[in-house]
Structures are given as structure tokens and as C-alpha cells.
Design a protein around this motif. Structure first.
Motif, short mmCIF file in Angstrom:
data_model
loop_
_atom_site.label_atom_id
_atom_site.label_comp_id
_atom_site.label_asym_id
_atom_site.label_seq_id
_atom_site.Cartn_x
_atom_site.Cartn_y
_atom_site.Cartn_z
N PHE A 54 9.54 79.20 -99.87
CA PHE A 54 10.48 80.25 -99.47
C PHE A 54 10.79 80.13 -97.97
N GLU A 55 9.75 79.91 -97.17
CA GLU A 55 9.96 79.76 -95.73
C GLU A 55 10.78 78.51 -95.43
N GLU A 56 10.45 77.40 -96.10
CA GLU A 56 11.18 76.16 -95.87
C GLU A 56 12.67 76.32 -96.19
N VAL A 57 12.97 77.00 -97.28
CA VAL A 57 14.36 77.17 -97.68
C VAL A 57 15.11 78.04 -96.67
N LEU A 58 14.48 79.11 -96.22
CA LEU A 58 15.13 79.95 -95.21
C LEU A 58 15.37 79.17 -93.92
N LEU A 59 14.42 78.33 -93.55
CA LEU A 59 14.62 77.48 -92.37
C LEU A 59 15.71 76.44 -92.61
N ASP A 60 15.77 75.90 -93.83
CA ASP A 60 16.84 74.94 -94.14
C ASP A 60 18.21 75.58 -93.96
N ARG A 66 23.36 76.61 -88.12
CA ARG A 66 23.49 76.39 -86.68
C ARG A 66 24.42 75.22 -86.37
N ARG A 67 24.64 74.36 -87.35
CA ARG A 67 25.46 73.16 -87.14
C ARG A 67 26.74 73.16 -87.96
N HIS A 68 26.76 73.95 -89.06
CA HIS A 68 27.90 73.90 -89.97
C HIS A 68 28.26 75.32 -90.41
N PRO A 69 29.52 75.57 -90.72
CA PRO A 69 29.89 76.87 -91.31
C PRO A 69 29.36 76.95 -92.74
N PHE A 78 22.39 81.48 -104.41
CA PHE A 78 22.28 80.30 -103.54
C PHE A 78 20.82 80.11 -103.10
N LEU A 79 20.18 81.18 -102.66
CA LEU A 79 18.81 81.10 -102.16
C LEU A 79 17.83 80.72 -103.26
N ILE A 80 17.91 81.40 -104.39
CA ILE A 80 16.94 81.16 -105.47
C ILE A 80 17.11 79.76 -106.04
N LEU A 81 18.36 79.32 -106.22
CA LEU A 81 18.58 77.97 -106.74
C LEU A 81 18.08 76.93 -105.75
N LEU A 82 18.27 77.18 -104.47
CA LEU A 82 17.77 76.25 -103.46
C LEU A 82 16.24 76.20 -103.49
N CYS A 83 15.59 77.35 -103.67
CA CYS A 83 14.13 77.37 -103.80
C CYS A 83 13.69 76.51 -104.99
N GLU A 112 32.39 74.85 -104.50
CA GLU A 112 32.16 74.72 -103.06
C GLU A 112 30.74 75.15 -102.69
N ASP A 113 30.27 76.23 -103.34
CA ASP A 113 28.89 76.68 -103.09
C ASP A 113 27.89 75.60 -103.49
N MET A 114 28.12 74.97 -104.63
CA MET A 114 27.20 73.94 -105.10
C MET A 114 27.19 72.74 -104.15
N GLN A 115 28.36 72.41 -103.61
CA GLN A 115 28.41 71.30 -102.64
C GLN A 115 27.65 71.67 -101.38
N ASP A 116 27.83 72.92 -100.92
CA ASP A 116 27.08 73.37 -99.74
C ASP A 116 25.58 73.35 -100.02
N LEU A 117 25.20 73.77 -101.22
CA LEU A 117 23.78 73.77 -101.58
C LEU A 117 23.21 72.36 -101.53
N GLU A 118 23.95 71.40 -102.08
CA GLU A 118 23.47 70.02 -102.05
C GLU A 118 23.36 69.51 -100.61
N ASP A 119 24.30 69.91 -99.76
CA ASP A 119 24.25 69.49 -98.36
C ASP A 119 23.04 70.08 -97.64
N VAL A 120 22.78 71.37 -97.88
CA VAL A 120 21.61 72.01 -97.28
C VAL A 120 20.33 71.34 -97.78
N LEU A 121 20.30 71.06 -99.08
CA LEU A 121 19.11 70.44 -99.68
C LEU A 121 18.86 69.05 -99.10
N LYS A 122 19.89 68.22 -99.03
CA LYS A 122 19.73 66.86 -98.52
C LYS A 122 19.28 66.87 -97.06
N GLU A 123 19.92 67.72 -96.26
CA GLU A 123 19.55 67.78 -94.85
C GLU A 123 18.11 68.27 -94.70
#
Length: 433
Positions: A54-60, A66-69, A78-83, A112-123
Motif C-alpha cells: 500500500f505504501e509503495e503504491v502511494l509512493l508510485d 510529480r513528473r506527469h499529469p 485505480f489505487l486498488i488495481l495498482l495494489c 486512458e486510465d488503464m494506460q496511466d496505470l500501466e505507466d505508473v506500474l512500469k515506472e
């Protein structure tokens, strides 16, 4: 701000996280922490795993915005799926797999949300790999890389690291090469940079090339796309790693808030009939009281001295034993004399885990930190009842250098059931003060 007041504007969660607003972070934990914990425990994880993910995802998310809109239709989805995705990755690293996600788990998110999620996950995954492999490096390389990611002048870095300016480029390149070998072993890129190219790319990215050399190198990158891609990847890893290891008061403030919520929302289940709301309030009052006491304590300015005190006691089942003389010298604080005796003990009995642990403690106190960590890591990596004591002194070794981030990383390796857990929590609170 109540949790309900946020539901009409999902962007408030993202903005509040970006600016580490306490009421927004409270709402995130109140509404979503239990859902994430339930999923992770159902998929083979522990409460501690859930807190970490949970902490890692919030930091992700924080580092990403901080770098992207970032704008999502449903922050909860978005949060739960990313977790769930991050936990899947963690389970795979442990050599197992969990079933794929159900279709309805993605229904609330747009393309678009799914693409953003994949970008957050990869980074986030790249950042985790880079940071994990960085922690495996020797202390000299870790320090040099940390300095290399700052804007400090080469002369200042040379003074701090005691490396001549003329030797810095080659030493930096060697350390980065070691780091990339570790990262590449996990991420498996198509190709890796040569050490000579790392040195040139490092100088280019840090702005320490002459203007003529910089222009020539820029032309070389234009003419050599594979090299340009490698330098781009190098720059990305540098930036992701800098997010974790460089001085950043904004990040530290957010992390401190996340750590403060860990014990409230990811503690072992309370079997009493006390309502959870009262339990949470009680914990908060205790935390505030402890923080206040720590703040007004007269020795607050020297946190290391406050927490480093220990005594050598007779150890049950220590079949090798330690001499009365070494115990006496250690307990009197004569660490140089105790070290000399412990060296003799280990020369005769190299498997004496207690002698190795106490030698590590002596070396920390004597500020011989590299040698101390070798002993303490040996103890921590073994299957013994003092491994978490060793983890605590590994944390103190980094605290002594002023490296709070690495100190916290070691403290968070110590589980709730460890004998020194309360002391660990007090030190974490003191670091947050």
C-alpha cells in the motif's frame, strides 16, 4: 475534510497525495487500506506485506504525478488495481503466481486510465529494482552514486568522498556499471552499456563536460540511435534512483505520514470489543504522547546515543559462550578492548554468532561502519534469534552517517513480533520528529 467530501472530486486524492495533505491521506487509509489488505491476505500475503504494498503504491503515484499529469475517473479503482498489480509482481519475484484479475476489476477505468496505470506500474517497478540493487552495493559505491546524483561541484564531491577529482569519473563509472549489471540481471534489457560509455554518458548528463565535448557527444548521440537509447535509459534510472536516495524534504514528509498510518491501519487484529474508531484514537494519542516526550527529551539532538546503548548478557543456548572478560569490557563501554577480545574469540570460533554480533556493535560505536556491516549482515542473514537485533544496529550504522532513508529501510525489516519492535517504533517516531 471527511472521506465523503472527497468522493465528488477524485482529483482531490491525487492533489492531496502530491502535497501530502494529512486529511486526504487519512481519507485514503480510511477508505481503501482495508480493501487492499484483504486482497493481499487472500492471495497469500501477510499484514506486513499489505502495509508495504500500500505504501509503495502511494509512493508510485506520488512520484509519477510529480513528473506527469494524472487524472482518473475513479481513484479507488485505480489505487486498488495498482495494489493488485504490484502484489502480483512481488509474488512473481518470490517464485509463485496468482490468478489473473477478474474483468470487472477494470470496468471502472477508461482506456486512458488503464494506460496511466500501466505507466505508473512500469515506472514504479523500475524504481524498486534500481533502489533494491543500489542497496546491495558496497558502502563506498552507494555514497559515490548518491553524490553523483546531486548538483554538487566535483571538488565538493571529491572532498566529501576523499577521492581525487581526476579519479572521480572512472570511479563513478565503475560504480554505475556495477549497479547496471545488477539491474540488468533483473530487468534483462536488450543490451547494456560499456563502462567507457557510462563514463561519457555520466559526464554528459551531469553537465561536467566542456562545451565543445558536450556538443560533440550530442552529435554522436544523434548519429548513433542505439547509444542514444542507452543514454536515455541511463538518465531514466538516474532520475528514478534519485527520487529514493537524494535529499528530498517533500518526499520525506509524505513517507513519515505513511509510516505513521502503518500501525493504525495494518496492525494485527484487535480481538477486544473496543470499536476500531476508539482503538485508532487511542493509538494516535499514544503516538502523540511518545513524540512529545521524545521531542522534549534532553538527549534528542543525539538520536544515535539515545538508542545505541546495549549490554552483553549471558545468552541462553549459546554453546560457544563468551568470556567474562569480554563481557566486562563491553558492558563498561570499553569497545576497543572488547573488540580486541572478540577478534580472538572469532579467530578461535568463527561460527560464534554472538561474538560476531557484538563485534559488529563495537565497530558501529567505534565508527568502523563498513566492517561493522559485514558482521551484522552475516548475523542478519542467518537463521538465529538475534537477527533483528543485528538489523537494528545496521539501521543505527546508517543513522550515524546521517542517512535516515537507509536507516528507515532497515528498521522496517523488523517485524511486529520481534523482541525489539517497540524500540524500533520509538526510533522511527524520533526520526519523524
Amino acid at each position: 475534510m471527511t472521506p465523503e467530501s472527497l468522493t465528488s472530486n477524485e482529483q482531490d486524492y491525487i492533489n492531496g497525495l502530491l502535497h501530502h495533505e494529512a486529511d486526504v491521506i487519512d481519507s485514503i487509509y480510511q477508505r481503501f487500506a482495508i480493501k487492499a489488505q484483504r486482497f493481499i491476505q487472500q492471495k497469500g500475503g501477510t499484514v506486513r506485506d499489505a502495509a508495504h504494498i500500500f505504501e509503495e503504491v502511494l509512493l508510485d503515484i506520488y512520484f509519477f504525478v510529480r513528473r506527469h499529469p494524472l487524472k482518473v475517473a475513479s481513484f479507488e479503482a485505480f489505487l486498488i488495481l495498482l495494489c493488485k498489480r504490484v502484489w502480483e509482481k512481488e509474488v512473481e519475484r518470490r517464485g509463485a503466481r496468482i490468478p489473473g484479475l477478474e474483468p470487472d476489476e477494470t470496468a471502472a477505468l477508461s482506456r486512458e486510465d488503464m494506460q496511466d496505470l500501466e505507466d505508473v506500474l512500469k515506472e514504479g517497478e523500475k524504481r524498486r529494482v534500481a533502489y533494491h540493487q543500489y542497496l546491495q552495493l558496497g558502502d563506498d559505491c552507494k555514497e559515490l552514486i548518491r553524490w553523483a546524483l546531486t548538483d554538487c561541484l566535483q571538488e565538493d564531491i571529491a572532498a566529501e568522498t576523499k577521492i581525487p577529482v581526476k579519479d572521480l569519473p572512472a570511479r563513478r563509472a565503475s560504480c554505475f556499471k556495477n549497479l547496471f549489471l545488477r539491474i540488468d540481471g533483473e530487468l534483462k534489457p536488450v543490451d547494456s552499456m560499456l563502462e567507457s560509455e557510462i563514463q561519457s554518458a555520466d559526464a554528459f548528463l551531469c553537465g561536467i563536460m566542456s562545451e565543445a565535448a558536450r556538443s560533440a557527444y550530442a552529435e554522436k548521440l544523434k548519429a548513433t540511435p542505439p547509444l542514444a537509447n542507452q543514454v536515455k535509459r541511463f538518465d531514466m534510472i538516474r532520475q528514478l534512483l534519485a527520487q529514493r536516495i537524494c535529499t528530498d524534504t517533500e518526499r520525506d514528509e509524505l513517507q513519515h505520514q505513511l509510516y505513521a498510518h502503518r500501525n493504525t491501519w495494518f496492525a494485527a487484529k484487535d480481538n477486544s470489543i473496543t470499536p476500531i474508531r476508539n482503538y485508532v484514537i487511542g493509538i494516535a494519542i499514544i503516538a502523540i504522547t511518545l513524540a512529545t516526550l521524545l521531542y522534549i527529551s534532553p538527549w534528542r539532538k543525539n538520536i544515535y546515543s539515545q538508542f545505541s546503548s546495549t549490554e552483553m548478557h549471558a545468552m541462553e543456548n549459546d554453546t560457544l559462550g563468551l568470556s567474562d572478560e569480554v563481557k566486562k569490557e563491553f558492558n563498561r563501554g570499553h569497545f576497543s578492548d572488547a573488540l580486541r577480545l572478540l577478534n580472538k574469540e572469532l579467530a578461535a570460533n568463527p561460527d560464534n554468532i554472538y561474538a560476531r554480533y557484538y563485534r559488529g556493535v563495537c565497530l558501529v560505536d567505534l565508527n568502523q561502519l563498513a566492517a561493522a556491516r559485514q558482521d551484522l549482515l552475516t548475523v542478519y542473514n542467518g537463521n538465529n534469534k538475534i537477527r533483528y537485533e543485528a538489523a537494528f544496529y545496521l539501521a543505527l550504522s546508517y543513522l550515524r552517517e546521517g542517512h535516515k532513508q537507509e536507516c528507515l529501510e532497515w528498521l522496517l525489516k523488523i517485524p511486529e513480533g520481534a523482541p525489539n519492535y517497540l524500540k524500533v517504533q520509538k526510533l522511527i517516531e524520533e526520526l519523524k520528529a
